[in-house]
Design a protein around this motif. Structure first.
Motif, PDB file in Angstrom:
ATOM      1  N   THR A 251       5.739  15.634  -2.422  1.00  0.00           N
ATOM      2  CA  THR A 251       5.232  14.524  -2.606  1.00  0.00           C
ATOM      3  C   THR A 251       5.388  13.427  -2.928  1.00  0.00           C
ATOM      4  O   THR A 251       6.486  13.558  -4.450  1.00  0.00           O
ATOM      5  CB  THR A 251       3.681  15.017  -3.257  1.00  0.00           C
ATOM      6  N   THR A 252       5.112  12.546  -2.497  1.00  0.00           N
ATOM      7  CA  THR A 252       6.443  11.308  -2.986  1.00  0.00           C
ATOM      8  C   THR A 252       5.597  10.426  -2.751  1.00  0.00           C
ATOM      9  O   THR A 252       6.072   9.052  -4.012  1.00  0.00           O
ATOM     10  CB  THR A 252       8.119  11.294  -1.775  1.00  0.00           C
ATOM     11  N   LEU A 253       4.232  10.125  -3.008  1.00  0.00           N
ATOM     12  CA  LEU A 253       2.990   9.395  -2.610  1.00  0.00           C
ATOM     13  C   LEU A 253       1.763   9.512  -3.680  1.00  0.00           C
ATOM     14  O   LEU A 253       1.528  10.119  -3.985  1.00  0.00           O
ATOM     15  CB  LEU A 253       2.913   9.157  -1.292  1.00  0.00           C
ATOM     16  N   GLY A 254       1.482   8.902  -4.614  1.00  0.00           N
ATOM     17  CA  GLY A 254       0.487   7.990  -5.213  1.00  0.00           C
ATOM     18  C   GLY A 254       0.866   8.824  -6.461  1.00  0.00           C
ATOM     19  O   GLY A 254      -0.396   9.296  -7.101  1.00  0.00           O
TER      20      GLY A 254
ATOM     21  N   ARG B 252       1.201  -1.366  -0.159  1.00  0.00           N
ATOM     22  CA  ARG B 252      -0.687  -0.168   0.004  1.00  0.00           C
ATOM     23  C   ARG B 252       0.236   1.090  -0.316  1.00  0.00           C
ATOM     24  O   ARG B 252       0.114   2.110  -0.858  1.00  0.00           O
ATOM     25  CB  ARG B 252      -0.617  -0.231   1.070  1.00  0.00           C
ATOM     26  N   PHE B 253       1.616   1.746   1.006  1.00  0.00           N
ATOM     27  CA  PHE B 253       2.628   2.165   1.049  1.00  0.00           C
ATOM     28  C   PHE B 253       3.751   2.775   0.423  1.00  0.00           C
ATOM     29  O   PHE B 253       4.699   4.053  -0.019  1.00  0.00           O
ATOM     30  CB  PHE B 253       3.140   2.672   2.608  1.00  0.00           C
TER      31      PHE B 253
ATOM     32  N   LEU C 139      -1.838  10.186   9.000  1.00  0.00           N
ATOM     33  CA  LEU C 139      -0.583  11.128   8.855  1.00  0.00           C
ATOM     34  C   LEU C 139       0.206  11.199   7.297  1.00  0.00           C
ATOM     35  O   LEU C 139       0.859  12.298   7.485  1.00  0.00           O
ATOM     36  CB  LEU C 139       0.380  10.084   9.717  1.00  0.00           C
ATOM     37  N   ILE C 140       0.125  10.346   7.071  1.00  0.00           N
ATOM     38  CA  ILE C 140       0.967   9.922   5.501  1.00  0.00           C
ATOM     39  C   ILE C 140      -0.173  11.237   4.807  1.00  0.00           C
ATOM     40  O   ILE C 140       0.231  11.542   3.462  1.00  0.00           O
ATOM     41  CB  ILE C 140       1.281   8.978   4.413  1.00  0.00           C
TER      42      ILE C 140
ATOM     43  N   GLU D 186      -1.366   0.641  10.200  1.00  0.00           N
ATOM     44  CA  GLU D 186      -1.190   1.077   9.389  1.00  0.00           C
ATOM     45  C   GLU D 186      -2.346   2.212   9.123  1.00  0.00           C
ATOM     46  O   GLU D 186      -1.999   3.521   8.303  1.00  0.00           O
ATOM     47  CB  GLU D 186      -1.647  -0.146   8.444  1.00  0.00           C
ATOM     48  N   GLU D 187      -2.989   2.042   9.514  1.00  0.00           N
ATOM     49  CA  GLU D 187      -4.113   2.837   9.561  1.00  0.00           C
ATOM     50  C   GLU D 187      -4.269   4.612  10.665  1.00  0.00           C
ATOM     51  O   GLU D 187      -4.602   5.401   9.639  1.00  0.00           O
ATOM     52  CB  GLU D 187      -5.386   2.517  10.331  1.00  0.00           C
TER      53      GLU D 187
ATOM     54  N   THR E  91       7.614   9.976   6.859  1.00  0.00           N
ATOM     55  CA  THR E  91       6.525   9.842   5.940  1.00  0.00           C
ATOM     56  C   THR E  91       6.584  10.819   5.138  1.00  0.00           C
ATOM     57  O   THR E  91       5.711  10.159   3.956  1.00  0.00           O
ATOM     58  CB  THR E  91       5.737   9.655   6.648  1.00  0.00           C
ATOM     59  N   THR E  92       7.054  11.673   4.907  1.00  0.00           N
ATOM     60  CA  THR E  92       7.274  13.030   3.913  1.00  0.00           C
ATOM     61  C   THR E  92       8.030  11.844   2.483  1.00  0.00           C
ATOM     62  O   THR E  92       8.658  12.428   1.612  1.00  0.00           O
ATOM     63  CB  THR E  92       7.878  14.055   4.367  1.00  0.00           C
TER      64      THR E  92
ATOM     65  N   THR F 184       0.887  14.309   5.365  1.00  0.00           N
ATOM     66  CA  THR F 184       2.027  14.533   4.230  1.00  0.00           C
ATOM     67  C   THR F 184       2.136  14.522   2.800  1.00  0.00           C
ATOM     68  O   THR F 184       3.166  15.459   2.224  1.00  0.00           O
ATOM     69  CB  THR F 184       3.523  14.481   5.205  1.00  0.00           C
ATOM     70  N   GLN F 185       1.130  13.981   2.283  1.00  0.00           N
ATOM     71  CA  GLN F 185       0.997  13.480   1.244  1.00  0.00           C
ATOM     72  C   GLN F 185      -0.023  13.963   0.065  1.00  0.00           C
ATOM     73  O   GLN F 185       0.067  13.201  -0.630  1.00  0.00           O
ATOM     74  CB  GLN F 185       1.463  12.237   0.549  1.00  0.00           C
ATOM     75  N   GLU F 186      -0.855  15.120   0.094  1.00  0.00           N
ATOM     76  CA  GLU F 186      -1.514  16.147  -0.290  1.00  0.00           C
ATOM     77  C   GLU F 186      -2.932  14.807  -0.538  1.00  0.00           C
ATOM     78  O   GLU F 186      -2.830  14.629  -1.739  1.00  0.00           O
ATOM     79  CB  GLU F 186      -0.889  16.142  -2.578  1.00  0.00           C
TER      80      GLU F 186
ATOM     81  N   ALA G   5      -2.715  11.557  -0.347  1.00  0.00           N
ATOM     82  CA  ALA G   5      -2.701  10.446  -1.229  1.00  0.00           C
ATOM     83  C   ALA G   5      -2.379   9.080   0.428  1.00  0.00           C
ATOM     84  O   ALA G   5      -1.214   9.357   0.896  1.00  0.00           O
ATOM     85  CB  ALA G   5      -1.163  10.280  -2.140  1.00  0.00           C
ATOM     86  N   THR G   6      -2.834   8.580   0.063  1.00  0.00           N
ATOM     87  CA  THR G   6      -2.432   6.724   0.933  1.00  0.00           C
ATOM     88  C   THR G   6      -1.765   5.493  -0.158  1.00  0.00           C
ATOM     89  O   THR G   6      -0.957   4.514   0.868  1.00  0.00           O
ATOM     90  CB  THR G   6      -3.370   6.862   2.101  1.00  0.00           C
ATOM     91  N   THR G   7      -1.606   5.811  -0.850  1.00  0.00           N
ATOM     92  CA  THR G   7      -1.377   4.914  -1.917  1.00  0.00           C
ATOM     93  C   THR G   7      -0.437   5.227  -2.889  1.00  0.00           C
ATOM     94  O   THR G   7      -0.442   5.700  -3.489  1.00  0.00           O
ATOM     95  CB  THR G   7      -2.852   3.718  -2.813  1.00  0.00           C
TER      96      THR G   7
ATOM     97  N   HIS H 150       2.850  22.321  -4.084  1.00  0.00           N
ATOM     98  CA  HIS H 150       3.280  21.476  -3.145  1.00  0.00           C
ATOM     99  C   HIS H 150       5.377  22.404  -3.598  1.00  0.00           C
ATOM    100  O   HIS H 150       5.308  20.271  -3.458  1.00  0.00           O
ATOM    101  CB  HIS H 150       2.784  19.956  -3.339  1.00  0.00           C
TER     102      HIS H 150
ATOM    103  N   LEU I  91      -0.823   5.474  11.125  1.00  0.00           N
ATOM    104  CA  LEU I  91      -0.275   6.225   9.469  1.00  0.00           C
ATOM    105  C   LEU I  91      -0.391   6.669   8.622  1.00  0.00           C
ATOM    106  O   LEU I  91      -0.403   7.703   7.646  1.00  0.00           O
ATOM    107  CB  LEU I  91       1.154   5.066   9.274  1.00  0.00           C
ATOM    108  N   ALA I  92      -1.492   5.704   8.007  1.00  0.00           N
ATOM    109  CA  ALA I  92      -2.296   6.291   6.548  1.00  0.00           C
ATOM    110  C   ALA I  92      -2.632   7.711   6.842  1.00  0.00           C
ATOM    111  O   ALA I  92      -2.575   8.459   5.553  1.00  0.00           O
ATOM    112  CB  ALA I  92      -3.331   5.445   5.942  1.00  0.00           C
TER     113      ALA I  92
END
Lengths: 349, 179
Positions: A224-227, A157-158, B114-115, B108-109, A165-166, B118-120, B122-124, A200, B111-112
């Protein structure tokens, strides 16, 4: 001098660097961690030494296939640590931490791998000018080669798991060191910075996080590094963001030339005059005046001084480089202004 | 003013206060993101579930699977910790650093959320993956489909089907897969 590291400025000529007038350098970085070890902040010194051993025993391939230089950052001299930092091969926290760590550097100095920075591995590739697409392609090949020897921590998932986490997901950070003196002079920089934050993006100074924008040099990077895929992140940066910054900067430079060319000439020629004749020069002053000369060279208002010489001097006037080149003392309270002024005068003669 | 969702700009309909070791933190989620994280909304209108259904028990069981929705409630609770390195969300807030790869599975949940901040939102992950993870990616896709099916079965009150899907999800979970 025993075992001097990096006696020359290799891999950073930059005479023909793409968009070199406005883009000093490009960088792509990947954060990776190994399976089976706590992340660095929660690992024991023994575990961290084991990580170093594991990475050094692995076949890293790519740019390291023919030759690689390992530097034990824990045991090397403080001068060497600072040299590596000034050359952007290691980070400030990596200079200052005390745990087992090392860095691998390719023969052309374009690639480095920090072992036990915030993550077990920080893979980095640097190039002069705007070369993000080329760098990222090489980086993915390099990353794939490392993965054949070392198992990365990954979550379906991640994505790639990182200490902060950034960085999670792709673990990719793409950045460009931009030279934006035109925008600063027409007082449009703040507006551009605001737009960048809305997109961003992170905007930092000369030496990255927490440093000032000496000489109007700004390091812009994705946050942003995810998604999104690595390719999408790189493409947005290389195809939209950096070209847009460059277009704004070039427009500002045109405005300056149209509005008051004499004032612009005075500014850049005065800077060159100071660099060619002064006897004491601090680091901050030298960057400020070199940056002005760089603008003059880029606009064709100064001739006889190649831009890549200025770019090399921007590296060479930093404290550790100056100390290595001239033998002057390095450290708090040491006055290196005289040797710096002498060094620049002789380079620009 | 009613707070907006932590993950998007919609109004939040789930408000959770978490107190861990004396530290308070708040979670605000819209109906969609609440459902995504397995919160059971009760009442009328926006309900994902009518009140009083025994399915909360069912979902609690499936929450043993880290990718399955978790059931949360408004209460002070014992801090959840990573069994490998001992990290809790409170210690993460202090250091800003995750302790190990296992934390991402154990919390997991949490952190999701929090993530996502920080990630606009996005969690996946949508990028490259190591060769060794190809199997995990497929497994994750199946799990995502099953989670959607489970939610749909619950909303239609098809409890036997929901139970079958739950069993499939449990069979799918493999403790050795997370790194």
């Amino acid at each position: 001098m025993n075992n001097p590291i990096l006696p020359t400025i290799a891999g950073f000529d930059g005479a023909d660097a793409p968009l070199g007038d406005c883009v000093l350098s490009s960088r792509v970085r990947l954060a990776r961690n190994l399976v089976g070890f706590n992340f660095v902040s929660r690992a024991s010194p023994e575990q961290l030494a084991d990580v170093v051993h594991r990475v050094q025993s692995a076949r890293l391939g790519g740019p390291f296939e023919s030759a690689v230089r390992w530097v034990n950052v824990q045991s090397t001299t403080s001068l060497d640590r600072l040299l590596l930092f000034e050359r952007n091969l290691i980070s400030r926290p990596f200079v200052e931490s005390t745990h087992p760590r090392c860095v691998a550097i390719s023969a052309d100095e374009s690639t480095s791998v920090m072992v036990n920075e915030e993550d077990h591995l920080r893979l980095q590739m640097l190039a002069p000018g705007m070369q993000l697409r080329q760098l990222s392609e090489r980086m993915f090949v390099f990353d794939g080669a490392i993965e054949r020897s070392l198992e990365y921590a990954f979550h379906p998932r991640f994505g790639y798991l990182t200490a902060c986490t950034t960085n999670v997901g792709t673990g990719i950070r793409v950045s460009a060191m931009l030279h934006l003196p035109g925008l600063a002079l027409v007082q449009e920089l703040e507006k551009v910075q605001r737009s960048a934050r809305e997109l961003h993006l992170a905007i930092r100074g000369f030496h990255g996080e927490g440093t000032d924008a000496l000489g109007d040099f700004y390091q812009v990077s994705n946050q942003t590094t995810l998604g999104r895929s690595e390719q999408a992140i790189v493409e947005q940066f290389a195809g939209e963001i950096v070209p847009q910054f460059v277009a704004y900067e070039l427009a500002a430079r045109r405005t300056l030339l149209e509005r008051d060319p004499a004032a612009l000439d005075d500014r850049v020629q005065r800077a060159l005059g100071i660099l060619r004749s002064c006897r004491l020069l601090s680091f901050e002053e030298s960057i400020k005046f070199l940056a002005r000369v760089r603008l003059g060279v880029s606009l064709g208002r100064i001739s006889g001084v190649p831009r890549h010489l200025i770019d090399q001097l921007l590296l060479a006037v930093q404290p550790a480089h100056l100390s290595r080149a001239t033998g002057c003392a390095l450290g708090n309270g040491r006055d290196d202004r005289g040797p710096r002024a002498d060094f620049i005068r002789s380079s620009l003669r | 003013m009613q707070p907006t969702c932590d993950c998007c700009s919609n109004l939040a309909v789930v408000h959770e206060t978490i107190v861990v070791e004396g530290r308070r933190s708040e979670v605000h989620l819209c109906a969609e993101h609440a459902a995504e994280r397995g919160y059971l909304l009760q009442g009328d209108g926006d309900s994902l579930l009518p009140a009083g259904l025994p399915l909360s028990k069912l979902l609690k069981k499936s929450a043993a699977d880290p990718a399955a929705p978790a059931v949360s409630s408004t209460s002070a609770r014992t801090p959840k910790a990573c069994s490998s390195c001992g990290m809790t969300m409170a210690s993460l807030r202090e250091t800003q650093l995750v302790g190990c790869a296992e934390c991402y599975r154990a919390l997991e949940e949490e952190l999701a959320i929090l993530i996502g901040r920080t990630q606009e939102g996005a969690t996946t992950h949508a990028g490259r993956h190591p060769m060794h993870a190809a199997k995990l990616i497929d497994r994750a896709a199946v799990r995502n489909r099953l989670t959607r099916d489970l939610r749909e079965a619950v909303s239609r009150e098809e409890f036997e089907r929901a139970a079958r899907i739950r069993d499939e999800m449990l069979a799918l979970s493999d403790p050795s897969e997370a790194q």
